[in-house]
Motif scaffolding. Structure first.
Motif, PDB file in Angstrom:
ATOM      1  N   VAL A  92       0.812  -1.180   0.120  1.00 26.43           N
ATOM      2  CA  VAL A  92       0.114   0.061   0.010  1.00 26.43           C
ATOM      3  C   VAL A  92       0.935   1.283   0.016  1.00 26.43           C
ATOM      4  O   VAL A  92       1.750   1.253   0.610  1.00 26.43           O
ATOM      5  N   ALA A  93       0.312   2.336  -0.839  1.00 29.00           N
ATOM      6  CA  ALA A  93       1.361   3.298  -0.880  1.00 29.00           C
ATOM      7  C   ALA A  93       0.349   4.608  -0.891  1.00 29.00           C
ATOM      8  O   ALA A  93      -0.821   4.496  -1.256  1.00 29.00           O
ATOM      9  N   ILE A  94       1.141   5.926  -0.493  1.00 29.17           N
ATOM     10  CA  ILE A  94       0.558   7.164  -0.567  1.00 29.17           C
ATOM     11  C   ILE A  94       1.458   8.056  -1.415  1.00 29.17           C
ATOM     12  O   ILE A  94       2.526   8.094  -0.828  1.00 29.17           O
ATOM     13  N   TYR A 274      -1.335  -4.416  -5.618  1.00 31.86           N
ATOM     14  CA  TYR A 274      -0.983  -2.959  -5.046  1.00 31.86           C
ATOM     15  C   TYR A 274      -2.265  -2.057  -4.881  1.00 31.86           C
ATOM     16  O   TYR A 274      -2.871  -2.190  -5.870  1.00 31.86           O
ATOM     17  N   ALA A 275      -2.152  -1.154  -3.960  1.00 33.34           N
ATOM     18  CA  ALA A 275      -3.097  -0.013  -3.990  1.00 33.34           C
ATOM     19  C   ALA A 275      -2.298   1.142  -3.655  1.00 33.34           C
ATOM     20  O   ALA A 275      -1.513   1.298  -2.688  1.00 33.34           O
ATOM     21  N   VAL A 276      -2.403   2.188  -4.413  1.00 35.16           N
ATOM     22  CA  VAL A 276      -1.609   3.326  -4.437  1.00 35.16           C
ATOM     23  C   VAL A 276      -2.698   4.890  -4.019  1.00 35.16           C
ATOM     24  O   VAL A 276      -3.487   4.702  -4.978  1.00 35.16           O
ATOM     25  N   PHE A 277      -2.623   5.228  -3.091  1.00 35.46           N
ATOM     26  CA  PHE A 277      -3.764   6.344  -2.554  1.00 35.46           C
ATOM     27  C   PHE A 277      -3.106   7.699  -3.177  1.00 35.46           C
ATOM     28  O   PHE A 277      -1.941   7.998  -2.625  1.00 35.46           O
ATOM     29  N   GLU A 278      -3.753   8.608  -3.730  1.00 37.74           N
ATOM     30  CA  GLU A 278      -3.383   9.920  -4.030  1.00 37.74           C
ATOM     31  C   GLU A 278      -4.460  10.733  -4.306  1.00 37.74           C
ATOM     32  O   GLU A 278      -5.710  10.467  -4.037  1.00 37.74           O
TER      33      GLU A 278
END
Lengths: 356, 420
Positions: A92-94, A274-278
């Motif tokens: 997971v990323a931001i 994966y999940a990337v939040f922005e």
């Protein structure tokens, strides 16, 4: 800390079905790790806001920061590899927007595109929700825009090359699965198949095929020009929109403008792993760097979505409630929403509103 | 220069389709329609079957008609899987809610899409919705759906409709003696592979003359080869040494004889695994006197039902053993003996072990091995070490106590968890 101890020593509830209202908390010693890429422009300021709110809310998330930036000459293949290995661990990323410099540096792909490609983040989801208390020309809007993000490229992480029909099917299935999970009733495919008969025709065909597996969800399609006009005249007719890469950028920004601008719309990118939040509308907003005027709402709402993805429902609700409460009260608003507050003032107001 | 007459076209098409069939075992319907158009006189005695080069294809009713190209990609986004959940009747809903609770507590990246199936309704819409949901997600976890005897006989068993439509041809059950459970026999370790789609469960019955009912038991070469191959492959994978085929070929010479012959053919391709056969009456007697002699067993549908229930009883009862139904593209997990448990529903005395272990099998299928071992070890620790048993094992515990003990064990392992 004492609150944690109290809650940790609480008696177990009598029946799993009854413990609905008081949602569970995560243990203080179980920390979730998340990759953080602040990016360019106001990205670092927004990330500071997120970190402040997380610290104030006692949220068990630890950030691994990577400063990847092309315009500041802090980008290299090594750094990208570090980021990727961190992602492989954390999943997971931001991130903020990694700006692509205008001059041609001898590489065809920007670091943002490289990251997207390598992680195979094929689906971009933008949540277009009207903020309660902030009225725009269209109130009570609730749209989801899903856009294919990797068209024409291949993912070198898995060394697999997807054909166009596979990609279209993948994004169509994602859109319908998303609609099913969130209880949405309609999916509209946006295209220009009257002109680009083969490419968008394939996209439409894939969408129609996938739609057969979802008899409860209504499937429609609309041409891009009509869609843009309908969005500004009557956006309530749409529920979930799915589109190929080309139109997504335009529609994302248009829809963001409908509810209050680039500062209020959260978004995320998904791959299978994966999940990337922005933010939803990706702008570095370099003119605001150092002036403390950026609106952290979008990043905070996106961070709340990230917490929901990590199974931390209670914390997610806490943050999004606090942000919405501050906006509804209307006393502390940043410049883009018509107020005079600074970015850190807004963050402090959110922290003050985090319910105990 | 090849002349284009009907004979050559036939030969060409036969060659083409046989090549396709060796690669993909699907689309019987299209093959059938092609052959019917070439030569309508090719209808065999069974009405709709065509014999080609020794293999027989039968146009099964309600077969999954999606070919390989149309299977959608798996429902995994952002690392989270979506799995269809069918609560069913009786103890199904409460046990599955416990599974959901354990998953939520252990932060397992699985989201459940719940599809309710109402067993009291005569229409098949509910079960068709469930089947479409499983086609979308690929994997399902289900409780048993009751088949009410008060409804007319035209209403088929919903579980059966699900299995045949999705072509879940193999039912796999692993019976192992657990050290914490008192049973009359010890050291049992049997894998039972049961053909899941045909045999006596084809629902083909009719009353031609009042008072005389005919029931058709269907055994096809295709399906028998398929299940035998599955059994031997599984035996090889798990390092087993013997496969026993259970049959009644002395009486049903053609039906079970065909099954046995297919098993023997497949066995010849696996020289490292011993193959023997046993008649079902002898099997059941041996199972209750000396069950340690069996290793892997393969059998048609009805014997599978009987033998699997006997084995479940030998290791401790229906509350302990999980079962899995595998097809080529889909997998559905449930308890092995498929009991509805209406009499114990809602009383908090059902044994959650079987359903929890079935959910661990599902996690293994989704390649989430860490979570699977975590939950499985917690369940087995509760069963063997703390000896917290429910009423069916002779203990005093309730379902909730067992589940909470499982969650406590998971928490003590120091894993990332959400609180109670």
């Amino acid at each position: 800390a004492s609150r944690w101890q109290q809650l940790a020593s609480r008696q177990l509830s009598l029946s799993p079905g009854l413990c609905g209202s008081e949602s569970p908390l995560a243990r203080a010693d179980a920390i979730f790790k998340v990759t953080m890429i602040p990016g360019d422009g106001v990205g670092p300021e927004l990330m500071t806001a997120v970190k402040d709110v997380f610290k104030a809310g006692d949220i068990p998330v630890e950030f691994e920061e990577f400063h990847l930036s092309e315009v500041q000459h802090m980008a290299s293949e090594d750094k990208l590899d570090h980021v990727l290995s961190s992602m492989r661990n954390n999943k997971v990323a931001i991130k903020g927007k990694i700006h692509t410099p205008m001059e041609y540096k001898g590489e065809l792909a920007s670091y943002e595109m490289k990251l997207r490609r390598k992680l195979d983040l094929f689906a971009n989801v933008v949540h277009v929700n009207s903020l309660p208390g902030y009225s725009t020309r269209h109130n009570n809007l609730d749209l989801v825009i899903i856009r294919e993000q990797t068209e024409g490229e291949y993912s070198s992480l898995d060394e697999s090359i997807f054909s166009c029909s596979d990609k279209s099917r993948r994004i169509a299935k994602f859109a319908f699965d998303y609609a099913t999970k969130k209880g949405r009733s309609k999916v509209t495919a946006v295209h220009k198949a009257n002109i680009m008969k083969l490419a968008d025709g394939l996209f439409l065909q894939s969408c129609a095929e996938v739609a057969q597996l979802y008899p409860k969800i209504k499937y429609e399609n609309i041409i891009i020009d009509n869609c843009c006009m309908q969005l500004v005249q009557n956006p309530y007719q749409f529920d979930v929109l799915v589109m190929p890469n080309l139109y997504g950028n335009i529609i994302d920004n248009l829809a963001a403008g409908l509810v209050g601008g680039a500062g209020v719309v959260p978004g995320e990118s998904y791959s299978a792993e994966y999940a990337v939040f922005e933010t939803g509308a990706r702008h570095p907003f370099a003119q605001a760097v150092g002036r403390n005027i950026a609106n952290p709402t979008a990043m905070l709402l996106s961070a709340a979505n990230m917490l929901k993805h990590l199974n931390l429902e209670y914390h997610s609700q806490m943050i999004s409630d606090a942000v919405k409460r501050v906006i509804k009260q209307g006393k502390v608003r940043t410049g883009d929403l018509g107020g005079y507050a600074m970015c850190d003032e807004f963050t402090r107001a959110v922290i003050a509103n985090l319910s105990v | 220069m090849i002349k284009l007459n009907s004979k050559n076209i036939r030969i060409f098409l036969i060659y083409f389709f046989i090549r396709r069939l060796r690669v993909k075992m699907a689309a019987h319907g299209s093959l059938l329609s092609v052959f019917k158009s070439i030569n309508p006189r090719w209808n065999g005695p069974l009405g709709n079957s065509v014999k080609i080069f020794g293999t027989t294809f039968t146009n099964h009713r309600n077969k999954a008609t999606l070919t390989r190209e149309h299977i959608p990609p798996p429902a995994k986004y952002g690392g989270r899987h979506t799995v269809t959940l069918i609560p069913g009747d009786g103890i199904g809903p409460e046990l599955l809610s416990h599974v959901k609770e354990v998953f939520r507590f252990s932060c397992v990246p699985v989201d459940f899409e719940v599809v309710q199936v109402n067993s009291a309704m005569e229409s098949e819409d509910d079960i068709m919705d469930a089947i479409t949901a499983i086609r979308r997600n690929g994997v399902a976890l289900k409780g048993n759906i009751e088949t009410k005897h008060t409804l007319p006989p035209s209403v088929k068993s919903r579980n059966n409709v699900l299995r045949t439509t999705l072509d879940l041809y193999a039912n796999v059950m692993h019976c192992q003696s657990l050290p914490g459970v008192q049973t009359r026999h010890k050291d049992i370790d049997i894998m039972i592979i049961r053909e899941n789609t045909e045999g006596e469960y084809s629902s083909l019955e009719h009353e031609s003359v009042p008072g005389v009912v005919e029931c058709l038991k269907i055994i096809t070469r295709n399906n028998s080869l398929r299940i035998a191959d599955y059994a031997f492959r599984l035996a090889r994978e798990k390092g087993r040494s013997r496969v026993t085929a259970v049959h009644k070929a002395n009486i049903m010479k053609l039906g079970d004889g065909l099954f046995l012959q297919c098993c023997r053919e497949v066995a010849s391709g696996y020289p490292d695994i011993t193959f023997d056969s046993m008649i079902v009456d002898n099997t059941t007697m041996q199972l209750v006197s000396k069950p340690q002699q069996f290793d892997v067993m393969v059998m048609p549908n009805l014997y599978g039902n009987v033998v699997s229930n006997v084995c479940a009883g030998l290791v401790g009862g229906p509350g302990l053993v999980p079962g899995a139904n595998y097809g080529q593209d889909y997998a559905v997990f449930e308890t092995a003996t498929r009991n509805t448990g209406k009499s114990i529903a809602g009383k908090n005395i059902a044994n959650p072990t079987a359903m929890l272990l079935a959910s661990c099998m599902m996690l293994d299928h989704l390649k989430l091995y860490n979570y699977a071992t975590l939950i499985r070890n917690a369940v087995l620790t509760t069963m063997n070490e703390t000896r917290l048993h429910t009423a069916d094992l002779g203990g005093q515990g309730t379902t909730l106590e067992v589940v909470q003990s499982v969650m406590r064990v998971i928490q003590s392992k120091g894993q990332l968890t959400a609180e109670f």
